[in-house]
Enzyme design. Sequence first.
Site, PDB file in Angstrom:
ATOM      1  N   MET A  74     -30.149 -12.326   6.497  1.00 43.58           N
ATOM      2  CA  MET A  74     -28.967 -11.902   7.265  1.00 43.58           C
ATOM      3  C   MET A  74     -28.286 -13.056   8.007  1.00 43.58           C
ATOM      4  O   MET A  74     -27.420 -12.837   8.846  1.00 43.58           O
ATOM      5  CB  MET A  74     -29.323 -10.790   8.277  1.00 43.58           C
ATOM      6  CG  MET A  74     -30.081  -9.637   7.670  1.00 43.58           C
ATOM      7  SD  MET A  74     -29.273  -8.975   6.217  1.00 43.58           S
ATOM      8  CE  MET A  74     -30.638  -8.034   5.501  1.00 43.58           C
ATOM      9  N   CYS A  75     -28.705 -14.305   7.727  1.00 44.28           N
ATOM     10  CA  CYS A  75     -28.089 -15.457   8.375  1.00 44.28           C
ATOM     11  C   CYS A  75     -26.871 -15.893   7.559  1.00 44.28           C
ATOM     12  O   CYS A  75     -26.950 -16.028   6.336  1.00 44.28           O
ATOM     13  CB  CYS A  75     -29.102 -16.593   8.455  1.00 44.28           C
ATOM     14  SG  CYS A  75     -28.615 -17.940   9.515  1.00 44.28           S
ATOM     15  N   HIS A  76     -25.746 -16.082   8.226  1.00 44.93           N
ATOM     16  CA  HIS A  76     -24.524 -16.459   7.526  1.00 44.93           C
ATOM     17  C   HIS A  76     -24.611 -17.883   6.977  1.00 44.93           C
ATOM     18  O   HIS A  76     -25.239 -18.756   7.575  1.00 44.93           O
ATOM     19  CB  HIS A  76     -23.311 -16.374   8.468  1.00 44.93           C
ATOM     20  CG  HIS A  76     -22.984 -14.984   8.891  1.00 44.93           C
ATOM     21  ND1 HIS A  76     -23.624 -14.348   9.927  1.00 44.93           N
ATOM     22  CD2 HIS A  76     -22.082 -14.089   8.398  1.00 44.93           C
ATOM     23  CE1 HIS A  76     -23.125 -13.132  10.078  1.00 44.93           C
ATOM     24  NE2 HIS A  76     -22.196 -12.948   9.158  1.00 44.93           N
ATOM     25  N   ASP A 125     -46.892 -32.372   6.157  1.00 46.00           N
ATOM     26  CA  ASP A 125     -47.165 -32.613   4.737  1.00 46.00           C
ATOM     27  C   ASP A 125     -47.423 -34.089   4.461  1.00 46.00           C
ATOM     28  O   ASP A 125     -48.312 -34.431   3.671  1.00 46.00           O
ATOM     29  CB  ASP A 125     -45.976 -32.131   3.903  1.00 46.00           C
ATOM     30  CG  ASP A 125     -46.193 -32.355   2.422  1.00 46.00           C
ATOM     31  OD1 ASP A 125     -47.146 -31.790   1.863  1.00 46.00           O
ATOM     32  OD2 ASP A 125     -45.413 -33.134   1.815  1.00 46.00           O
TER      33      ASP A 125
END
Length: 304
Positions: A74-76, A125
């Site tokens: 739901m992030c634009h 990492d």
Amino acid sequence: MEFTHFNEYGRAHMVEVGDKEDTKRTAVARGKIKMKIDTIQKIREGLIKKGDVLSVAQIGGIMGAKRTSELIPMCHSILLTGADIRFDIMDDCIEIEAETRTTGKTGVEMEALTAVSITCLTIYDMCKAIDKSMIISDIRLVKKTGGKSGVYMSKELKGKVLSINISNEKGVVKTPIKEGIFVEDFGLENDAHGGNWHRQVSLLGIESFEKMTKQGVKGLVPGIFAENITTEGIILYELPVGTKLVIGETIQEVTQIGKECHTGCEIAQKVGKCVMPKEGIFTKVIKGGLIKEGDIIEIIKCKK
């Protein structure tokens, strides 16, 4: 305040932002990754086998910011106009700060937070072969600007006084002093710019000095731009007029951002060009007192 990510059926949806105005928006997020002292040393000395840890992590963080809408439901999708990652290497951890910028209808807080997260994960990492006990923590938003809600600044956002500078004439380079008395409704005691007006104290960040240095300007020292207080840690020119600051024993209110540049002054002659007109700020002294080198600058009220 209501949550907006639910439709009339109680299910998640992407919020409509089409009717919002485009505004300049920024966000700053921070976090840290704690590790063994030996791991820190190997990063400093470039002894991690996978390569330059911080360079790779910086690229990873910026890439993460650019792809935030693919990672967060739901992030634009946002067109970033800028993104930067900064590191502070401590004895047992690396602190990360990410800044993201855009001009658009919705903010870039998630992009800044994602950038910090991916930066930390990239460091993990790169170093996990020698240190699997690393801990990523304290990822949080510390600042946002733009949009209907205006400015948000975390109480932890603090700066530092690097230098107090004084002169007995206007338009000349100021001389650093260890400490100064700032008089209520006047400014720095015995300074030529003090008085009963709105530009009693001038401030300029060392960050602005660094920009000028990168442009090839040499010999920059505190006071050379005629600022009363040289600061570090807060992007001064992004503070809205009306913001109140605690500086040492004083309380000051931001009254003006930037100023008209006067030609022919000593500063222009010495430096060649001045950053003060765009990035310097001015304040009025609400509560007087002593300010010393190293004093903390704290935002106590940020006007929206």
